[in-house]
Write a protein that holds these residues in place. Structure first.
Motif, PDB file in Angstrom:
ATOM      1  N   ALA A 249       0.833  -1.206   0.000  1.00  0.00           N
ATOM      2  CA  ALA A 249       0.000   0.000   0.000  1.00  0.00           C
ATOM      3  C   ALA A 249       0.871   1.262   0.000  1.00  0.00           C
ATOM      4  O   ALA A 249       0.538   2.251  -0.648  1.00  0.00           O
ATOM      5  CB  ALA A 249      -0.936   0.008   1.203  1.00  0.00           C
ATOM      6  N   TYR A 250       2.005   1.205   0.705  1.00  0.00           N
ATOM      7  CA  TYR A 250       2.931   2.344   0.665  1.00  0.00           C
ATOM      8  C   TYR A 250       3.441   2.553  -0.765  1.00  0.00           C
ATOM      9  O   TYR A 250       3.504   3.675  -1.260  1.00  0.00           O
ATOM     10  CB  TYR A 250       4.132   2.121   1.592  1.00  0.00           C
ATOM     11  CG  TYR A 250       3.816   2.209   3.061  1.00  0.00           C
ATOM     12  CD1 TYR A 250       3.647   3.449   3.673  1.00  0.00           C
ATOM     13  CD2 TYR A 250       3.692   1.071   3.842  1.00  0.00           C
ATOM     14  CE1 TYR A 250       3.361   3.542   5.029  1.00  0.00           C
ATOM     15  CE2 TYR A 250       3.398   1.158   5.193  1.00  0.00           C
ATOM     16  CZ  TYR A 250       3.245   2.392   5.785  1.00  0.00           C
ATOM     17  OH  TYR A 250       2.955   2.484   7.112  1.00  0.00           O
ATOM     18  N   ILE A 254       2.848   5.832  -3.411  1.00  0.00           N
ATOM     19  CA  ILE A 254       3.967   6.637  -3.911  1.00  0.00           C
ATOM     20  C   ILE A 254       4.079   6.553  -5.432  1.00  0.00           C
ATOM     21  O   ILE A 254       4.292   7.550  -6.102  1.00  0.00           O
ATOM     22  CB  ILE A 254       5.290   6.175  -3.248  1.00  0.00           C
ATOM     23  CG1 ILE A 254       5.251   6.522  -1.763  1.00  0.00           C
ATOM     24  CG2 ILE A 254       6.492   6.856  -3.900  1.00  0.00           C
ATOM     25  CD1 ILE A 254       6.334   5.852  -0.944  1.00  0.00           C
ATOM     26  N   ASN A 255       3.897   5.350  -5.975  1.00  0.00           N
ATOM     27  CA  ASN A 255       4.174   5.182  -7.408  1.00  0.00           C
ATOM     28  C   ASN A 255       2.961   4.882  -8.280  1.00  0.00           C
ATOM     29  O   ASN A 255       3.087   4.812  -9.498  1.00  0.00           O
ATOM     30  CB  ASN A 255       5.223   4.087  -7.613  1.00  0.00           C
ATOM     31  CG  ASN A 255       6.620   4.562  -7.286  1.00  0.00           C
ATOM     32  OD1 ASN A 255       6.916   5.740  -7.443  1.00  0.00           O
ATOM     33  ND2 ASN A 255       7.460   3.678  -6.804  1.00  0.00           N
ATOM     34  N   ASN A 256       1.807   4.647  -7.691  1.00  0.00           N
ATOM     35  CA  ASN A 256       0.569   4.446  -8.462  1.00  0.00           C
ATOM     36  C   ASN A 256       0.748   3.409  -9.590  1.00  0.00           C
ATOM     37  O   ASN A 256       0.496   3.696 -10.757  1.00  0.00           O
ATOM     38  CB  ASN A 256       0.125   5.818  -9.019  1.00  0.00           C
ATOM     39  CG  ASN A 256      -1.196   5.789  -9.756  1.00  0.00           C
ATOM     40  OD1 ASN A 256      -1.450   6.661 -10.583  1.00  0.00           O
ATOM     41  ND2 ASN A 256      -2.054   4.830  -9.498  1.00  0.00           N
ATOM     42  N   PRO A 257       1.191   2.195  -9.247  1.00  0.00           N
ATOM     43  CA  PRO A 257       1.397   1.173 -10.291  1.00  0.00           C
ATOM     44  C   PRO A 257       0.064   0.688 -10.850  1.00  0.00           C
ATOM     45  O   PRO A 257      -0.973   0.765 -10.178  1.00  0.00           O
ATOM     46  CB  PRO A 257       2.092   0.040  -9.533  1.00  0.00           C
ATOM     47  CG  PRO A 257       1.567   0.163  -8.148  1.00  0.00           C
ATOM     48  CD  PRO A 257       1.420   1.654  -7.897  1.00  0.00           C
ATOM     49  N   ALA A 280      -5.825  -5.704   1.892  1.00  0.00           N
ATOM     50  CA  ALA A 280      -5.000  -4.767   2.662  1.00  0.00           C
ATOM     51  C   ALA A 280      -4.687  -3.518   1.848  1.00  0.00           C
ATOM     52  O   ALA A 280      -4.687  -2.405   2.390  1.00  0.00           O
ATOM     53  CB  ALA A 280      -3.704  -5.461   3.099  1.00  0.00           C
ATOM     54  N   ILE A 281      -4.415  -3.691   0.559  1.00  0.00           N
ATOM     55  CA  ILE A 281      -4.155  -2.513  -0.287  1.00  0.00           C
ATOM     56  C   ILE A 281      -5.410  -1.638  -0.337  1.00  0.00           C
ATOM     57  O   ILE A 281      -5.339  -0.410  -0.221  1.00  0.00           O
ATOM     58  CB  ILE A 281      -3.705  -2.947  -1.694  1.00  0.00           C
ATOM     59  CG1 ILE A 281      -2.317  -3.593  -1.630  1.00  0.00           C
ATOM     60  CG2 ILE A 281      -3.683  -1.746  -2.653  1.00  0.00           C
ATOM     61  CD1 ILE A 281      -1.848  -4.206  -2.935  1.00  0.00           C
ATOM     62  N   PRO A 287      -8.536   5.054  -2.418  1.00  0.00           N
ATOM     63  CA  PRO A 287      -9.352   4.200  -3.292  1.00  0.00           C
ATOM     64  C   PRO A 287      -8.937   4.224  -4.759  1.00  0.00           C
ATOM     65  O   PRO A 287      -8.860   3.163  -5.397  1.00  0.00           O
ATOM     66  CB  PRO A 287     -10.766   4.760  -3.088  1.00  0.00           C
ATOM     67  CG  PRO A 287     -10.752   5.352  -1.717  1.00  0.00           C
ATOM     68  CD  PRO A 287      -9.358   5.889  -1.519  1.00  0.00           C
ATOM     69  N   ALA A 288      -8.670   5.404  -5.306  1.00  0.00           N
ATOM     70  CA  ALA A 288      -8.346   5.462  -6.740  1.00  0.00           C
ATOM     71  C   ALA A 288      -7.026   4.736  -7.025  1.00  0.00           C
ATOM     72  O   ALA A 288      -6.915   4.003  -8.022  1.00  0.00           O
ATOM     73  CB  ALA A 288      -8.256   6.912  -7.195  1.00  0.00           C
ATOM     74  N   ASN A 289      -6.034   4.906  -6.128  1.00  0.00           N
ATOM     75  CA  ASN A 289      -4.743   4.239  -6.331  1.00  0.00           C
ATOM     76  C   ASN A 289      -4.866   2.731  -6.118  1.00  0.00           C
ATOM     77  O   ASN A 289      -4.266   1.935  -6.851  1.00  0.00           O
ATOM     78  CB  ASN A 289      -3.697   4.810  -5.377  1.00  0.00           C
ATOM     79  CG  ASN A 289      -3.234   6.184  -5.778  1.00  0.00           C
ATOM     80  OD1 ASN A 289      -3.505   6.623  -6.910  1.00  0.00           O
ATOM     81  ND2 ASN A 289      -2.567   6.883  -4.886  1.00  0.00           N
TER      82      ASN A 289
END
Ligand SMILES: [Zn+2]
Length: 324
Positions: A249-250, A254-257, A280-281, A287-289
């Motif tokens: 989730a971190y 940060i990187n929006n994969p 967990a994510i 939500p969008a990420n």
């Protein structure tokens, strides 16, 4: 016209090498035991035997050689900075290989860490095809990663990018091999899964594994029991998956994969691990990420090491796209 790359997956236990074509297909795979305890030169000798054998077998030109190694690697200079499973420090691997096979190969030998090779292999031929923002995570004895941003492998300032196994998620947790406490690796790796299982059996929980000798219990045993319906095994995998998802989730924030690919031995648990990871994510990323980050199993399986290593070269040579 067909062209090959030789991919070498250099691990602490074995050296796997193969001729791989530019569609990611494997020809003439061979393996030798590494026996790193014999020292550096015998390992280089064995890599040379693999290279010469495969070069002799090639029925088309060999464009280059890609080597994926576990540990910290300086891919610019082809140096293995540190590989604890090989007991190597500052080994100039590319130069040592060039010394054996000749200067004709200069600029055609690539060395990188195995997880960077794996993310490239998955992006071209596996579960990451079509993705520009991609994370590969291996969950086994340790936890490591490789990332692609904007379609390119990302190494970071000192080649330390995507070392997600050492994200600290529990500051008072177990001591990690890196010297810190509570790293993701101490919470979701194969050894962590074994430790959590044994702790809960010792506390009195019933389990299929309770009849096994605790000295020989492996993460694979836990996964197999869970797949047979063992509640403790399922619960431990769910806990490991939750920690893994928290770490991811971190990364997601940060990187929006667009895709996260899970490989390594523990990934054999499939949805028993991936389901809790996704939950967990969704719980800990915006939500969008979270919605954008699709979590999937690795697509290359047992051949990911040699195919990924070969892709180190193919990606540089910019050969035609694999599915044109
Ligand atoms: Zn650590």
């Amino acid at each position: 016209m067909k062209r090959y790359m030789i991919g070498i997956d250099l691990g602490g236990t074995k050296i796997a090498a193969a001729l791989v074509d530019d569609r990611g297909r494997v020809y003439h795979e061979m393996t030798m035991l590494t026996h790193a305890e014999e020292g550096l030169t015998p390992v280089i000798d064995r890599m040379e035997v693999c290279l010469q054998t495969l070069l002799d077998q090639a029925d088309a030109p060999v464009a280059g050689i890609g080597i994926g190694a576990a540990g910290m690697v300086d891919s610019v200079h082809g140096i293995v900075i540190q590989a604890s499973n090989l007991n190597w420090q500052a080994v100039p691997l590319r130069q040592l290989i060039l010394d054996r096979i000749g200067r004709d190969w200069v600029n055609r030998v690539w060395v990188d860490k195995d997880t960077n090779a794996a993310v490239l292999g998955e992006s071209l031929y596996g579960a990451g095809q079509g993705c520009k923002h991609l994370l590969y995570v291996t969950v086994g004895t340790g936890i490591g990663g490789g990332m692609m941003l904007e379609g390119h492998l990302y190494h970071g300032a000192t080649q330390g990018a995507s070392d997600i196994g050492h994200l600290v998620l529990n500051k008072s947790g177990q001591l990690c091999g890196c010297g810190k406490r509570g790293c993701l690796e101490t919470l979701a790796s194969g050894p962590a899964i074994v430790r959590m299982t044994l702790e809960r059996i010792a506390a009195g929980e019933a389990s299929l594994q309770a009849k096994l000798d605790p000295q020989i219990l492996t993460a694979r045993d836990v996964v197999e029991a869970a797949q047979l319906g063992d509640e403790l095994g399922r619960s431990v995998l769910a806990e490991a998956g939750e920690w893994l998802g928290m770490g991811l989730a971190y990364y997601v924030e940060i990187n929006n994969p667009e895709r996260i690919i899970i490989g390594g031995g523990v990934a054999a648990a499939g949805e028993l691990l991936l389901g809790p990871v996704r939950q967990a994510i969704a719980k800990w990323a915006l939500p969008a990420n979270a919605k954008a980050a699709c979590v999937v199993m690795a697509g290359l399986g047992a051949e990911s090491g040699v195919v990924g290593a070969a892709t180190l070269g193919f990606s540089v040579l910019s050969l035609p796209p694999p599915h044109a």
